[in-house]
Write a protein that holds these residues in place. Structure first.
Motif, PDB file in Angstrom:
ATOM      1  N   ALA A  24       4.115   5.619  -5.587  1.00 28.17           N
ATOM      2  CA  ALA A  24       3.896   5.913  -6.918  1.00 28.17           C
ATOM      3  C   ALA A  24       3.032   6.643  -7.526  1.00 28.17           C
ATOM      4  CB  ALA A  24       3.688   4.236  -7.442  1.00 28.17           C
ATOM      5  N   GLN A  25       1.927   6.705  -6.643  1.00 28.22           N
ATOM      6  CA  GLN A  25       0.786   7.711  -7.261  1.00 28.22           C
ATOM      7  C   GLN A  25       1.335   9.234  -6.863  1.00 28.22           C
ATOM      8  OE1 GLN A  25      -2.141   6.853  -8.871  1.00 28.22           O
ATOM      9  NE2 GLN A  25      -2.301   8.986  -8.758  1.00 28.22           N
ATOM     10  N   LEU A  26       1.842   9.532  -5.890  1.00 28.88           N
ATOM     11  CA  LEU A  26       2.206  10.806  -5.591  1.00 28.88           C
ATOM     12  C   LEU A  26       3.339  11.396  -6.240  1.00 28.88           C
ATOM     13  CD1 LEU A  26       1.970  10.629  -1.548  1.00 28.88           C
ATOM     14  CD2 LEU A  26       0.505  11.915  -3.177  1.00 28.88           C
ATOM     15  N   VAL A  27       4.435  10.520  -6.539  1.00 27.40           N
ATOM     16  CA  VAL A  27       5.422  10.933  -7.343  1.00 27.40           C
ATOM     17  C   VAL A  27       5.233  11.129  -8.869  1.00 27.40           C
ATOM     18  CG1 VAL A  27       6.556   8.735  -8.379  1.00 27.40           C
ATOM     19  CG2 VAL A  27       7.779  10.459  -7.566  1.00 27.40           C
ATOM     20  N   PRO A  63       7.396  16.223  -6.889  1.00 26.18           N
ATOM     21  CA  PRO A  63       8.813  15.991  -6.786  1.00 26.18           C
ATOM     22  C   PRO A  63       8.956  14.967  -5.466  1.00 26.18           C
ATOM     23  CG  PRO A  63       8.725  18.209  -6.610  1.00 26.18           C
ATOM     24  CD  PRO A  63       7.179  17.896  -6.924  1.00 26.18           C
ATOM     25  N   ALA A  64      10.067  14.094  -5.798  1.00 26.64           N
ATOM     26  CA  ALA A  64      10.098  12.925  -4.650  1.00 26.64           C
ATOM     27  C   ALA A  64      10.312  13.336  -3.216  1.00 26.64           C
ATOM     28  CB  ALA A  64      11.575  12.195  -4.772  1.00 26.64           C
ATOM     29  N   ASP A 101       0.851  -1.215  -0.084  1.00 25.55           N
ATOM     30  CA  ASP A 101       0.192   0.145   0.019  1.00 25.55           C
ATOM     31  C   ASP A 101       0.769   1.328   0.190  1.00 25.55           C
ATOM     32  OD1 ASP A 101      -2.365  -1.568   0.232  1.00 25.55           O
ATOM     33  OD2 ASP A 101      -2.535  -1.469   2.077  1.00 25.55           O
ATOM     34  N   VAL A 102       1.876   1.251   0.750  1.00 28.54           N
ATOM     35  CA  VAL A 102       2.805   2.320   0.796  1.00 28.54           C
ATOM     36  C   VAL A 102       3.547   2.471  -0.539  1.00 28.54           C
ATOM     37  CG1 VAL A 102       4.943   3.141   1.951  1.00 28.54           C
ATOM     38  CG2 VAL A 102       3.228   2.260   3.338  1.00 28.54           C
ATOM     39  N   ASP A 103       3.931   1.417  -1.174  1.00 29.74           N
ATOM     40  CA  ASP A 103       4.615   1.489  -2.611  1.00 29.74           C
ATOM     41  C   ASP A 103       3.510   2.086  -3.356  1.00 29.74           C
ATOM     42  OD1 ASP A 103       6.828   0.314  -1.448  1.00 29.74           O
ATOM     43  OD2 ASP A 103       6.563  -1.652  -2.280  1.00 29.74           O
ATOM     44  N   ARG A 104       2.418   1.718  -3.550  1.00 28.58           N
ATOM     45  CA  ARG A 104       1.345   2.129  -4.204  1.00 28.58           C
ATOM     46  C   ARG A 104       1.047   3.854  -4.141  1.00 28.58           C
ATOM     47  NH1 ARG A 104      -1.418  -2.363  -4.424  1.00 28.58           N
ATOM     48  NH2 ARG A 104      -2.143  -2.035  -2.405  1.00 28.58           N
ATOM     49  N   LEU A 105       0.974   4.068  -2.970  1.00 26.81           N
ATOM     50  CA  LEU A 105       0.898   5.530  -2.458  1.00 26.81           C
ATOM     51  C   LEU A 105       1.998   6.398  -3.179  1.00 26.81           C
ATOM     52  CD1 LEU A 105      -0.541   7.899  -1.095  1.00 26.81           C
ATOM     53  CD2 LEU A 105       0.769   7.136   1.088  1.00 26.81           C
ATOM     54  N   ARG A 147      12.512   4.801   0.448  1.00 33.22           N
ATOM     55  CA  ARG A 147      11.699   3.699  -0.280  1.00 33.22           C
ATOM     56  C   ARG A 147      11.407   4.324  -1.544  1.00 33.22           C
ATOM     57  NH1 ARG A 147      11.522  -1.155  -1.625  1.00 33.22           N
ATOM     58  NH2 ARG A 147       9.378  -1.902  -2.092  1.00 33.22           N
ATOM     59  N   LEU A 148      11.204   5.526  -1.739  1.00 34.40           N
ATOM     60  CA  LEU A 148      10.933   6.053  -3.062  1.00 34.40           C
ATOM     61  C   LEU A 148      12.267   5.807  -4.090  1.00 34.40           C
ATOM     62  CD1 LEU A 148       8.697   7.207  -4.848  1.00 34.40           C
ATOM     63  CD2 LEU A 148       9.490   9.631  -3.897  1.00 34.40           C
ATOM     64  N   LEU A 149      13.279   6.250  -3.568  1.00 32.87           N
ATOM     65  CA  LEU A 149      14.633   5.974  -4.136  1.00 32.87           C
ATOM     66  C   LEU A 149      14.690   4.674  -4.706  1.00 32.87           C
ATOM     67  CD1 LEU A 149      16.846   8.590  -2.448  1.00 32.87           C
ATOM     68  CD2 LEU A 149      15.564   8.883  -4.503  1.00 32.87           C
ATOM     69  N   ASP A 150      14.515   3.784  -3.647  1.00 35.27           N
ATOM     70  CA  ASP A 150      14.655   2.344  -3.875  1.00 35.27           C
ATOM     71  C   ASP A 150      13.554   1.850  -4.891  1.00 35.27           C
ATOM     72  OD1 ASP A 150      16.613   2.271  -2.201  1.00 35.27           O
ATOM     73  OD2 ASP A 150      15.217   1.311  -0.494  1.00 35.27           O
TER      74      ASP A 150
END
Length: 155
Positions: A116-119, A123-124, A110-114, A145-148
């Motif tokens: 991905a949507q926000l970025v 900006p990151a 869920d965090v990864d999906r969020l 996590r976003l960078l990963d």
């Protein structure tokens, strides 16, 4: 929880100042208590839901110790929706907001999906900040996590 309370009095009447004050209190590990005027309760609940998260538990207490005493419990989001439609509210109001961290941590997917949507829309750094606000997770961890995710590392 009734083991720790933080009484913060009245919140500022201006929206930006109110949001800033709520942001200052967001991490206080105690139940937050506020006095609020009847004509501002709807706007305060919207601000609180935006700043503290709409799933944070809360209770609007009206006319305490009086004949028409009333308690309306729910999440900040539910209460904000109710009072946006309720019309004029009367009486003395105490807003009680549960401490942070009562909800279960969101799933990694869920965090990864969020993220991905926000970025896609920002900006990151801003995406990590917004995800931290929505999930209650540390911004630093979400940014990493976003960078990963951008590098293709799905740990």
């Amino acid at each position: 929880p009734n083991d720790a309370f933080f009484f913060a009095g009245f919140l500022p009447s201006k929206d930006k100042a109110r949001r800033d004050r709520l942001a200052e209190l967001a991490g206080v590990p105690a139940t937050l208590l506020f006095f609020e005027s009847p004509h501002r309760i709807a706007a305060t609940l919207v601000s609180a839901a935006d700043v503290l998260g709409d799933s944070r538990p809360a209770c609007v207490c009206r006319e305490l110790t009086k004949t028409f005493e009333e308690f309306r419990r729910g999440t900040l989001g539910e209460l904000a929706a109710h009072y946006a439609q309720a019309g004029a509210v009367k009486g003395e109001i105490v807003l009680v907001i549960g401490p942070p961290g009562e909800a279960a941590a969101p799933e990694a997917e869920d965090v990864d999906r969020l993220l991905a949507q926000l970025v896609k829309d920002m900006p990151a750094g801003k995406a990590a900040t917004e995800a931290a606000r929505q999930t209650g997770l540390p911004r630093r961890d979400l940014y990493q996590r976003l960078l990963d995710l951008k590098d293709g590392d799905a740990r």
